[in-house]
Every structure is written in C-alpha cells, then in structure tokens.
Design an enzyme around this catalytic site. Structure first.
Site, PDB file in Angstrom:
ATOM      1  N   ALA A  22      -8.989 -30.204  73.527  1.00 53.71           N
ATOM      2  CA  ALA A  22     -10.062 -29.234  73.711  1.00 53.71           C
ATOM      3  C   ALA A  22     -10.755 -28.918  72.386  1.00 53.71           C
ATOM      4  CB  ALA A  22      -9.514 -27.967  74.349  1.00 53.71           C
ATOM      5  N   HIS A  23     -11.795 -28.079  72.475  1.00 51.36           N
ATOM      6  CA  HIS A  23     -12.625 -27.819  71.300  1.00 51.36           C
ATOM      7  C   HIS A  23     -11.827 -27.179  70.162  1.00 51.36           C
ATOM      8  CE1 HIS A  23     -14.017 -23.726  73.255  1.00 51.36           C
ATOM      9  NE2 HIS A  23     -12.709 -23.811  73.128  1.00 51.36           N
ATOM     10  N   ASN A  24     -12.130 -27.658  68.960  1.00 54.87           N
ATOM     11  CA  ASN A  24     -11.512 -27.177  67.720  1.00 54.87           C
ATOM     12  C   ASN A  24     -10.044 -27.541  67.592  1.00 54.87           C
ATOM     13  OD1 ASN A  24     -13.589 -24.632  68.501  1.00 54.87           O
ATOM     14  ND2 ASN A  24     -13.841 -25.556  66.489  1.00 54.87           N
ATOM     15  N   GLN A  79     -21.813 -25.609  72.040  1.00 60.67           N
ATOM     16  CA  GLN A  79     -20.748 -26.150  71.207  1.00 60.67           C
ATOM     17  C   GLN A  79     -21.392 -26.846  70.009  1.00 60.67           C
ATOM     18  OE1 GLN A  79     -17.118 -25.646  72.638  1.00 60.67           O
ATOM     19  NE2 GLN A  79     -18.683 -24.118  73.051  1.00 60.67           N
ATOM     20  N   ARG A 127     -15.984 -31.603  71.628  1.00 59.07           N
ATOM     21  CA  ARG A 127     -16.516 -31.252  70.322  1.00 59.07           C
ATOM     22  C   ARG A 127     -16.153 -29.799  70.010  1.00 59.07           C
ATOM     23  NH1 ARG A 127     -20.747 -33.629  70.403  1.00 59.07           N
ATOM     24  NH2 ARG A 127     -21.626 -32.894  68.435  1.00 59.07           N
TER      25      ARG A 127
END
Length: 348
Positions: A240-242, A199, A219
């Site tokens: 969650a990511h993004n 990530q 991240r």
C-alpha cells in the site's frame, strides 16, 4: 529443453559442486527426482523424497555428500542442493526471449528515450519522458506512464502497467498483470461522503526486483513507496501507499502490507499474511502463513492464526474462546477470594 545442454563438469563449475561419476555426461533439462529420465538432471534436498533416489532414471542428481555413495547415477555433490537446483534451472531456462526491436503496433511518445538494444512488443504504450535502459524487454500490452524509468536488463511480461513517475532499477522481472504506481487508498470523510486524497508520491524500486503476476504496488500519498534491492514478491501481493520493503526481503502470495508500514531487510513474509498500517518490522523478521501482524516486531520468527483441525473440535474451541472473558473474571474473583482465605489463616 536446451539443444545445447551442459556437461556435468560445466555445471559443477557453474554452481560450485563436485562431480561424482562421469564428468563428461551431458544433460539437457531438469526434472524432479521421481520423474527424471536420461538426459535430465534432478536434485534431492527434501528428505521426504529420498526414497526415490535408488530408482531414479536421471542422468545425474544434485545432492549432499552423505548421500553420494547411495546414488545409483552420476551426482553433483554440494552443501545446498536446492541452491544448486536454482542455478542449474537458470542455465537450462527455456523461457523465450523477445526479439530485439520495436513492434510496428507499439505506440512510443517522441520524447521517450528507448535504448536501441531494448525490445518493445505489440500494442505496448510508452508515454512522454520515459527512459528505457539497455536490453530491457517490454512485452505486448504493457503501458509505461509518463516520466517513468526502467533500468538495464529488466523484463516486463505481458500487460504490466506502470503509472506515471515510477522508477524501476536494473534487472527487474515483473510478471503479467502487475500494476505499479496506482493510487493508494486515501480518502477523508465529510459528513458521510468520502473525499479523495490525491496520491502525490511515486514508487521507487531498487535493482534485482522480481514480482509475480497480478501484484499491485500503490504510489505514495506524499512520500514515495520504496522497495529495496533484491526484493521478491509472489503472485497477488499488495504493497500500500508509503510502504517500505527492505533489501532482500520476500513475501509469498496473497499477502499485503498496509499503508506507511516498514518491512526491514532480509525479512520473509509467508502466504496470506496481513501487515497492518503504520508499524515497523525490524531486519530479519520471519512471519509464518496466515498471520496478522498488528504491532511492530523485533528480529525473530512470529506466528498467529488458528491451525487446521476437525470441524467439531474447532466449534468447541470457538465456544470456549467466546467464554474467555467470563473465565478471566471468574479467575480474578477466585484469586481474590483465595488471597482473603490465606490472609484469614495467617491471622489465626
């Protein structure tokens, strides 16, 4: 309880209310309208508690103008009593502040830039190239990963963990056990074996952010996870990511936003809501408790899920739900046959 207290006149000026009664009356704490006693101030915003007004022992009550005449004690009159309660609670807040300075057991890398006005608690760890702003309070057991930064007047309660590269704006409040910047759930499958995707993004959070205990914010996989100004998260929330979470939006406990989804500005997400991945909620979306959001939404209020009902009734409804597909096929056959009969009738 505050030793100083405030007069009703002082409070009225602070919260934008009008005093009805003794403006010199001094209050020291806030309490519910049914439990308040002398020296305490209460509020009345929910009509279900109106019956307690006539018997309240509070020194004053924050309420609407229409209830002022029936209030047996001093009153602070304003259009939004709940907002008044929030502002008075800030005045009378008893949460202890940390003593400025660095605890001897804290571990701070020589390359970290910690403002002299900041406080760092016992056993906290601040890694390389970290920037800590003015009046920041970092409680015991916190870990601030390398290359991270925390803006002025922010406060981290015990055992908060920031991974590397996390950016926190000014006046943030982050409660105990929260983890920001941990890896998002990224894996590729090769012949049944999961291959980890590093990530590579960060987490960037705006000003006036607050989150409750035990939240997790991942991240980004490539781009950053972004949280706007004024965002409020309850306990045990997950981004969650993004994910992107717009300015002044709020999310209640046990809710989560999956990867690469975007929540607009001024949205509210109630408890136990799941926002699925790669969708977008426009500004001003409001989602009620227990809902599953599976597609992008325009501005408005939305609900899903099954409301509580007696177990026997729920079982009958589940049985009917399983029969819906067959009922739909039967309806189509009947509609087709009805159309044929009407056609035959027209031909006669």
């Amino acid at each position: 309880m505050s030793d100083k207290g405030y007069t009703l006149e002082e409070i009225a000026q602070s919260i934008g209310a009008t005093v009805s009664g003794n403006a010199a009356c001094r209050v020291f704490a806030i309490n519910t309208i049914q439990d308040a006693s002398e020296g305490e101030i209460a509020f009345l915003s929910n009509p279900k508690y109106q019956s307690y007004l006539k018997s309240t022992k509070a020194s004053a009550v924050i309420l609407l103008q229409e209830l002022a005449d029936s209030c047996p004690v001093n009153a602070l009159v304003m259009d939004n009593p709940y907002l008044g309660f929030a502002k008075v609670a800030q005045l009378l807040d008893t949460t202890p502040s940390q003593t400025p300075g660095i605890h001897p057991s804290a571990v701070i890398d020589s390359t970290a830039d910690v403002d002299p006005t900041a406080s760092v608690g016992a056993n906290a760890v601040i890694e390389s190239n970290v920037t800590i702003g003015r009046n920041v309070q970092i409680a015991s057991g916190c870990v601030i990963g390398q290359d991270s930064s925390i803006g002025d007047d922010s406060r981290l309660f015990a055992n908060v963990s920031l991974y590397h590269g996390v950016v926190i704006g000014k006046r943030a409040i982050i409660h105990g056990g929260t983890v920001i910047g941990s890896d998002g759930f990224g894996f590729a499958n090769e012949a049944g074996v999961w291959i980890k995707i590093p990530q590579l993004g960060n987490v960037v959070i705006g000003d006036d952010f607050e989150c409750g205990a035990n939240c997790t914010i991942d991240r980004g996989a490539i781009n950053d996870t972004i949280i706007g100004d004024g965002v409020k998260l309850d306990n045990m929330c997950h981004l969650a990511h993004n994910a992107e979470f717009g300015d002044h939006s709020a999310m209640a406990a046990y809710s989560g936003v999956a990867g690469s989804s975007k929540v607009g500005k001024y949205c509210t997400i109630s408890g136990r809501v799941s926002v699925l991945g790669h969708i977008e909620l426009a500004d001003g979306v409001h989602v009620t408790a227990g809902s599953q959001v599976s597609k992008s939404l325009e501005k408005g209020a939305y609900s899903s899920g099954t409301p509580l009902m007696p177990n026997r009734e729920w079982k009958r409804n589940v049985t009917r739900l399983r029969q819906l597909d067959e009922i739909a096929r039967t309806m189509k056959r009947l509609e087709k046959r009805l159309a044929e009969l009407e056609s035959e009738k027209d031909d006669e």
